[in-house]
Design a protein around this motif. Structure first.
Motif, short mmCIF file in Angstrom:
data_model
loop_
_atom_site.label_atom_id
_atom_site.label_comp_id
_atom_site.label_asym_id
_atom_site.label_seq_id
_atom_site.Cartn_x
_atom_site.Cartn_y
_atom_site.Cartn_z
N VAL A 357 -57.27 66.26 14.85
CA VAL A 357 -56.07 67.09 14.73
C VAL A 357 -55.52 67.28 16.14
O VAL A 357 -56.25 67.65 17.06
CB VAL A 357 -56.39 68.45 14.10
N VAL A 358 -54.24 66.99 16.32
CA VAL A 358 -53.60 67.12 17.62
C VAL A 358 -52.47 68.13 17.51
O VAL A 358 -51.57 67.99 16.68
CB VAL A 358 -53.05 65.76 18.12
N GLU A 359 -52.53 69.16 18.34
CA GLU A 359 -51.41 70.08 18.44
C GLU A 359 -50.47 69.57 19.52
O GLU A 359 -50.86 69.47 20.69
CB GLU A 359 -51.89 71.49 18.80
N THR A 360 -49.28 69.21 19.13
CA THR A 360 -48.29 68.77 20.10
C THR A 360 -47.69 69.99 20.80
O THR A 360 -47.96 71.13 20.43
CB THR A 360 -47.17 67.97 19.42
N LEU A 361 -46.89 69.75 21.79
CA LEU A 361 -46.21 70.87 22.46
C LEU A 361 -45.12 71.46 21.58
O LEU A 361 -44.60 72.54 21.87
CB LEU A 361 -45.59 70.41 23.78
N GLY A 362 -44.78 70.76 20.50
CA GLY A 362 -43.73 71.27 19.63
C GLY A 362 -42.36 71.05 20.24
O GLY A 362 -42.19 70.36 21.25
N GLU A 363 -41.37 71.65 19.62
CA GLU A 363 -39.99 71.50 20.07
C GLU A 363 -39.56 72.73 20.87
O GLU A 363 -39.98 73.85 20.59
CB GLU A 363 -39.07 71.28 18.87
N TRP A 364 -38.70 72.49 21.86
CA TRP A 364 -38.25 73.54 22.78
C TRP A 364 -36.74 73.53 22.85
O TRP A 364 -36.11 72.47 22.84
CB TRP A 364 -38.84 73.30 24.18
N GLU A 365 -36.15 74.73 22.93
CA GLU A 365 -34.70 74.87 22.96
C GLU A 365 -34.25 75.74 24.10
O GLU A 365 -34.99 76.62 24.58
CB GLU A 365 -34.20 75.53 21.65
N THR A 366 -33.01 75.51 24.50
CA THR A 366 -32.36 76.40 25.46
C THR A 366 -30.85 76.27 25.29
O THR A 366 -30.35 75.19 24.98
CB THR A 366 -32.74 76.06 26.91
N PRO A 367 -30.11 77.38 25.47
CA PRO A 367 -28.64 77.25 25.49
C PRO A 367 -28.20 76.63 26.81
O PRO A 367 -28.89 76.74 27.83
CB PRO A 367 -28.17 78.70 25.36
N VAL A 368 -27.06 75.97 26.78
CA VAL A 368 -26.48 75.42 27.99
C VAL A 368 -25.83 76.56 28.77
O VAL A 368 -25.32 77.52 28.19
CB VAL A 368 -25.46 74.32 27.64
N ALA A 369 -25.87 76.49 30.09
CA ALA A 369 -25.35 77.56 30.94
C ALA A 369 -23.91 77.92 30.57
O ALA A 369 -23.09 77.05 30.27
CB ALA A 369 -25.43 77.14 32.40
N GLY A 370 -23.66 79.22 30.59
CA GLY A 370 -22.33 79.73 30.29
C GLY A 370 -22.36 80.77 29.19
O GLY A 370 -23.05 80.60 28.18
N ALA A 371 -21.63 81.87 29.40
CA ALA A 371 -21.66 82.98 28.44
C ALA A 371 -21.19 82.53 27.06
O ALA A 371 -21.76 82.92 26.04
CB ALA A 371 -20.80 84.14 28.95
N ALA A 372 -20.16 81.69 27.02
CA ALA A 372 -19.63 81.24 25.73
C ALA A 372 -20.67 80.42 24.98
O ALA A 372 -20.82 80.55 23.76
CB ALA A 372 -18.35 80.43 25.94
#
Length: 387
Positions: A357-372
């Motif tokens: 069984v391998v636990e991957t790092l999974g998926e990661w998210e971030t918004p792109v810079a900027g308030a909008a």
């Protein structure tokens, strides 16, 4: 809400990187030198994903060398000209590089210029591994894989998780939800093993079932696209029996089969188990570079005593070995170790192959810079939650 990265060419610490669009020929040339890239990073995968537009990008050194690459999928947010950028099991980059900003900063600049308001990636380094025997011994009421001491913790994966958090990236979802790709997978190592080694790695139940299938006259063959309707019929039976719903249509599998095999014949294979002239099980396998994946399995409700699925898996594992694959990836498993949980049966079945069984790092998210973009990202999360 809330993607695999393969090591790219090493980059010296004094070298800057820039991201640019690549032609199909350039990207294929790059992948030819990085044979552990996920099939989800191959150009053909973009043809499977309706409703997304795609772009092939690469990290270029000042000398013009391609050090990394990625298939980027863009999904437009309704009512705007902004896009959610998704790199499924990608990009193909050097995740061991401690200077992570040299990879992510130019990527974010490029995606922002392309109109992205948020980005999701799927780094490929493993995080933790558990041997099959340890997982089996640790099963019990209310228990989960995370309760067990890992057989191995990948130092690159552990360091990368910390570096991503420091840079403001957020790991998507929990152990069994939020990721588009499975967080926990099951892999059978093939490198340095012969078929006798693989056979002895199977547990007694698996070996007995494969012998029973052979004695009963189960025949395993590679089918064609014309057999996909029968595969899909068996898949619907399997979903009903096992209590899950993949939500894919027959047209989806037909499109996938056509697109992947147009890119390279034999990239997607449909394996069939026949008994007395009837197809009792059908499994799909994907081949890309030095890797092989068992993707989707389906089987009938009747004559299960002749063990067609075990026979198919042994055929597919043997074929993966003959192709020179590094490992046989059986894809997702649940994180539960509770025998009373319905999904535990899938994990128990795969444990019999003797892999990890391998636990991957999974998926990661971030918004792109900027308030909008941050505001649109929050609205996008709410939109997905409603869906």
């Amino acid at each position: 809400m809330c993607a695999l990265l393969v090591t790219g060419a090493p980059v010296g610490r004094d070298q800057g990187l820039e991201v640019r669009s690549l032609s199909l020929a350039e990207y294929r040339w790059f992948l030819a030198g990085h044979r552990r890239a996920s099939f989800l990073q191959y150009p053909s995968w973009a043809e499977v994903k309706d409703g997304w537009r795609s772009e092939l990008v690469g990290w270029q050194t000042p000398s013009g060398e391609l050090a990394g690459g990625a298939l980027v999928l863009y999904r437009q947010f309704p009512g705007t000209r902004k896009y959610f950028a998704y790199l499924p099991e990608g990009p193909v980059a050097d995740w061991s590089d401690p200077h992570l900003g040299r990879w992510l900063d130019p990527l974010m600049r490029h995606l922002r210029a392309a109109g992205a308001f948020a980005v999701r990636i799927g780094p490929t380094p493993a995080y933790r591994r558990w041997d099959a025997a340890e997982v089996k011994a640790g099963a019990g009421p209310g228990r989960r894989i995370s309760d067990l001491l890992a057989t191995e913790v990948d130092p690159v994966g552990a360091a990368l998780a910390d570096r991503l958090r420091t840079r403001g990236w957020r790991r998507c979802g929990g152990e069994d939800d939020g990721d588009a790709q499975p967080r926990h997978v099951f892999r059978v190592p093939l490198t340095g093993r012969n078929l006798d080694d693989l056979w002895s790695g199977l547990n007694q139940e698996w070996r007995r079932n494969i012998r029973k299938a052979n004695k009963s006259g189960v025949e395993t063959v590679i089918g064609s696209g014309a057999d996909l309707p029968e595969f899909y019929r068996l898949l619907r039976i399997t979903e009903e029996r096992d209590g899950f719903r993949l939500g894919r249509s027959l047209a989806y599998y037909q499109q996938q089969y056509t697109a992947l095999n147009a890119e390279e014949p034999g990239r997607m294979r449909l394996y069939l188990a026949r008994h007395q002239g009837e197809i009792l099980a059908a499994h799909t396998m994907i081949v890309a570079g030095n890797r092989v994946w068992y993707q989707t399995g389906a089987s009938a409700d009747h004559r299960r005593e002749v063990r067609p699925s075990n026979a198919l898996q042994w055929r597919m594992m043997s074929d993966a070995h003959s192709l020179g694959a590094d490992e046989y990836d059986m894809r997702g498993v649940p994180s539960t170790l509770d025998p009373d949980d319905r999904s535990f049966g899938l994990l128990r079945w795969k444990l019999g192959t003797g892999g990890q069984v391998v636990e991957t790092l999974g998926e990661w998210e971030t918004p792109v810079a900027g308030a909008a973009n941050h505001a649109l990202y929050r609205a996008f999360q709410a939109y997905l939650a409603r869906r």
